[in-house]
Design an enzyme around this catalytic site. Structure first.
Site, PDB file in Angstrom:
ATOM      1  N   LYS A 124       0.830  -1.208   0.000  1.00 55.40           N
ATOM      2  CA  LYS A 124       0.000   0.000   0.000  1.00 55.40           C
ATOM      3  C   LYS A 124       0.864   1.256   0.000  1.00 55.40           C
ATOM      4  O   LYS A 124       0.630   2.181  -0.787  1.00 55.40           O
ATOM      5  CB  LYS A 124      -0.930   0.013   1.216  1.00 55.40           C
ATOM      6  CG  LYS A 124      -1.903   1.189   1.218  1.00 55.40           C
ATOM      7  CD  LYS A 124      -2.734   1.232   2.481  1.00 55.40           C
ATOM      8  CE  LYS A 124      -1.952   1.820   3.625  1.00 55.40           C
ATOM      9  NZ  LYS A 124      -2.782   2.103   4.814  1.00 55.40           N
ATOM     10  N   ASP A 142      -6.728   0.950   1.071  1.00 57.00           N
ATOM     11  CA  ASP A 142      -6.775   1.006   2.535  1.00 57.00           C
ATOM     12  C   ASP A 142      -8.146   0.536   3.002  1.00 57.00           C
ATOM     13  O   ASP A 142      -8.948   0.036   2.213  1.00 57.00           O
ATOM     14  CB  ASP A 142      -6.454   2.418   3.035  1.00 57.00           C
ATOM     15  CG  ASP A 142      -7.530   3.430   2.668  1.00 57.00           C
ATOM     16  OD1 ASP A 142      -8.473   3.079   1.917  1.00 57.00           O
ATOM     17  OD2 ASP A 142      -7.441   4.583   3.127  1.00 57.00           O
TER      18      ASP A 142
END
Length: 214
Positions: A124, A142
């Site tokens: 991420k 997320d």
């Protein structure tokens, strides 16, 4: 988990997002690629606002890996005490700074694999850096995007990588660069976890979520 929305619905959704905010921005403050890496690494299990409060003064004195190494782990710790898991994060920032100096001449690499090789940098974080700094249409999934993707059918998936693939496979290409920012902001402020603000939602009429709020 909603079913994947059809192409024309996807196009209409992202057209509305783009009309409302043509150039969405991430909320983590940074001054260069290095401070972006540090800020995103610090933001794990913390709010962007909390990270920004801690890094405003930090980045005035340590905006390169060389300066961060000169500051040292204890000096860094003093700046980020208000951030969750700050001791472990301080260790990782010092380690990644040393790697950048020793292996990348102090520059942030533009490769996902090279970024993910840095301590404290996962997929991420790497995707955020690739997207925000290098303008590559990487999708940083997320909790907000995971929720919105599954709730609305924009990008359904059982894990974050499945949602990432769903965005890449189904969002029309002209919206890919900003897709994750639109979805994060939508999840953070409108399509919240409890009592989503459906009355204020741009895509209420296109969303199949059954438990819409009044």
């Amino acid at each position: 988990m909603a079913k994947q929305l059809p192409y024309e619905t996807m196009r209409e959704i992202f057209t509305r997002f783009r009309t409302a905010e043509g150039e969405p921005k991430g909320e983590l403050e940074h001054v260069n690629a290095y401070t972006l890496v540090v800020a995103v690494a610090l933001s794990a299990q913390a709010t962007d606002a909390g990270v920004n409060r801690a890094t405003r003064e930090l980045f005035k004195i340590a905006d390169t890996p060389e300066k961060m190494l000169a500051l040292g782990e204890e000096g860094l710790t003093e700046h980020i005490r208000t951030i969750g898991l700050y001791r472990n994060k301080a260790k990782n920032v010092i380690k990644l700074s040393r790697i950048l100096v020793e292996e990348h001449r102090g520059e942030v690499p533009s490769s996902r694999a090279a970024l993910m090789a840095l301590p404290g940098v996962g997929r991420k974080t790497a995707n955020v850096v690739l997207n925000m700094w290098f303008h590559f249409p990487a999708q940083a999934v997320d909790t907000h995007i995971f929720r919105v993707g599954n709730r609305t059918g924009i990008a359904p998936g059982r894990d974050v990588e499945a949602v990432e693939r769903a965005i890449e496979d189904n969002v029309p290409v002209e919206f890919q660069l900003h897709a994750h920012h639109w979805l994060i902001l939508h999840g953070r402020y409108i399509c919240v976890a409890r009592k989503p603000k459906c009355a204020a939602c741009l895509i209420r009429d296109l969303c199949p979520y059954e438990d819409k709020t009044a």
